[in-house]
Scaffold this active site. Structure first.
Site, PDB file in Angstrom:
ATOM      1  N   PRO A 115       6.083  -5.788  -5.994  1.00 16.99           N
ATOM      2  CA  PRO A 115       4.554  -5.500  -5.291  1.00 16.99           C
ATOM      3  C   PRO A 115       4.425  -4.123  -4.664  1.00 16.99           C
ATOM      4  O   PRO A 115       5.222  -3.673  -3.941  1.00 16.99           O
ATOM      5  CB  PRO A 115       4.594  -6.730  -4.482  1.00 16.99           C
ATOM      6  CG  PRO A 115       5.355  -7.565  -4.941  1.00 16.99           C
ATOM      7  CD  PRO A 115       6.724  -7.069  -5.413  1.00 16.99           C
ATOM      8  N   CYS A 116       3.362  -3.584  -4.971  1.00 13.44           N
ATOM      9  CA  CYS A 116       3.086  -2.106  -4.458  1.00 13.44           C
ATOM     10  C   CYS A 116       2.416  -2.007  -3.164  1.00 13.44           C
ATOM     11  O   CYS A 116       2.359  -0.846  -2.731  1.00 13.44           O
ATOM     12  CB  CYS A 116       2.453  -1.332  -5.608  1.00 13.44           C
ATOM     13  SG  CYS A 116       0.743  -2.093  -5.997  1.00 13.44           S
ATOM     14  N   GLN A 117       1.928  -3.000  -2.514  1.00 10.45           N
ATOM     15  CA  GLN A 117       1.161  -3.013  -1.353  1.00 10.45           C
ATOM     16  C   GLN A 117       1.871  -2.174  -0.267  1.00 10.45           C
ATOM     17  O   GLN A 117       1.425  -1.494   0.382  1.00 10.45           O
ATOM     18  CB  GLN A 117       0.672  -4.270  -0.872  1.00 10.45           C
ATOM     19  CG  GLN A 117      -0.457  -4.944  -1.885  1.00 10.45           C
ATOM     20  CD  GLN A 117       0.427  -5.871  -2.902  1.00 10.45           C
ATOM     21  OE1 GLN A 117       1.682  -5.827  -3.339  1.00 10.45           O
ATOM     22  NE2 GLN A 117      -0.315  -6.998  -3.371  1.00 10.45           N
TER      23      GLN A 117
END
Length: 413
Positions: A115-117
């Site tokens: 996940p890139c958050q």
């Protein structure tokens, strides 16, 4: 060529690799709705290969339920979708499920991106701590553990541009050191989706890794260019015109013939069944803002939020996010980036046709990500899926871009 997809999401990256002849061993994903999407897509591929595609068509037409569809699919195919978070106590469970799927096959490739958050510039800006200490910063460590266990010839790691600058570059530096320790070289590429024929401005990091003992001549992914130019209108014009709150989730006929771009990109791929073309309902106030935004775009201008009449302004923040209402420009060669925030509202993705006066549908957003029209995005509950679908689309890798990357890799290994 066999692969495992980690942090699989809705399967956009995987879709591109399947198109190039790769065979999925397993998809690992923590989001339950995305796992239903992966299972439905696995059903699609199985039924197509078995020449039983009419069963999938019946599902799209709402003639059979999701449970009835899944009963037509071998259990081992559905079980190849593993709905667990990667890491900690779950890894042994995931490995056990993967072992069931291997059947003495080797793992040629691992694909996927955490996940890139935690790495995104927007995510860091919104948090006072700049995402420091967020456990998602260290999911690459889990990725490395899977490399160590399955020893693929290569890996493909996708993420946001912010990965390069997160922690002043320390995460990327440590990632390279860790992958090196596990026996892999790596090279980072900054790619733009529109260079792969995707009609969207989407810049991403792609890391290609390979076993040190393998001598390969890596292609330059940054040099790939699509030879033809198209406009966003080519993506949207064949879809039925609908108003805010209108549309049908399953089985809408197109009403217009396909065109070259839609055929070549695999978006219109032979079946006359259109799904998930449903427009959000909007307030009278939002529709008035949308109309102003579209009219300004027709004059060659973009809406500046502070310039709106006072009665239409409800946000206290008048000093940033001036473009919080933005029209998708039909005459442009690509749209603005589709992000997961589209699940919350459609203000940043206003349809360019003032007569329709609404935000984009799930199907329109999926097309901007280059997903084919027969790709159905599921929710946890059947039919309750618009928010989940938008989230999956915003987080996805465009299949058309993934296909180009897969085509280069299959030549290498």
């Amino acid at each position: 060529m066999n692969y495992i997809d980690l942090f699989a999401g809705a399967g956009g990256l995987s879709e591109g690799f399947i198109r190039e002849g790769f065979s999925p061993i397993a998809h690992v994903e923590m989001d339950e709705a995305a796992c239903y999407t992966l299972k439905t897509r696995a059903a699609y591929h199985f039924l197509k290969s078995e020449k039983k595609f009419d069963i999938y068509k019946k599902y799209l037409k709402n003639e059979i339920t999701r449970d009835e569809l899944y009963k037509k699919i071998p259990t081992e195919i559905l079980n190849s979708v593993i709905n667990l978070p990667i890491g900690g106590e779950n890894n042994p469970k995931i490995h056990k499920e993967i072992e069931k799927q291997l059947n003495n096959r080797e793992v040629d490739l691992i694909i996927g991106g955490p996940p890139c958050q935690a790495y995104s510039l927007v995510g860091r800006a919104r948090r006072k701590d700049g995402m420091k200490g967020d456990p998602r910063n260290y999911l690459y460590v889990q990725y490395a553990k899977y490399l160590e266990k399955y020893q693929p010839k290569m890996f493909v790691f996708e993420n946001v541009l912010g990965l390069k600058s997160a922690g002043s570059g320390i995460y990327l530096y440590n990632m390279e050191k860790l992958f090196d320790k596990k026996g892999y070289n790596m090279k980072l590429f900054t790619v733009e989706a529109n260079n792969f024929g995707v009609l969207q401005n989407r810049r991403r990091v792609i890391i290609l890794g390979w076993q040190k003992e393998i001598n390969i001549d890596l292609p330059d992914l940054e040099a790939i260019r699509c030879n033809t130019k198209h406009t966003v209108s080519e993506l949207l014009n064949d879809l039925p015109s609908i108003q805010a709150g209108e549309g049908v989730d399953k089985f809408v006929s197109y009403g217009k013939p396909s065109i070259a771009y839609l055929n070549n990109a695999g978006i219109r791929n032979g079946i006359d069944i259109l799904t998930q073309h449903v427009a959000r309902p909007h307030t009278v106030q939002d529709k008035e803002i949308y109309r102003i935004a579209v009219e300004q775009l027709h004059r060659g201008e973009r809406l500046n939020y502070p310039s709106l009449p006072k009665r239409l302004k409800t946000h206290n923040n008048q000093h940033s996010f001036f473009d919080r209402f933005k029209v998708v420009d039909a005459n442009a060669e690509y749209s603005q980036t589709i992000v997961a925030h589209i699940a919350k509202d459609g203000h940043y993705y206003i349809h360019p046709d003032i007569k329709q006066n609404r935000s984009l549908t799930v199907r329109e957003a999926a097309r901007l990500q280059s997903f084919p029209d027969d790709f159905y995005f599921e929710g946890v509950k059947e039919g309750k899926n618009r928010t989940a679908a938008f989230k999956q689309i915003g987080n996805a890798v465009p299949p058309l871009m993934a296909q180009s990357i897969a085509a280069t890799i299959i030549e290498l290994i």
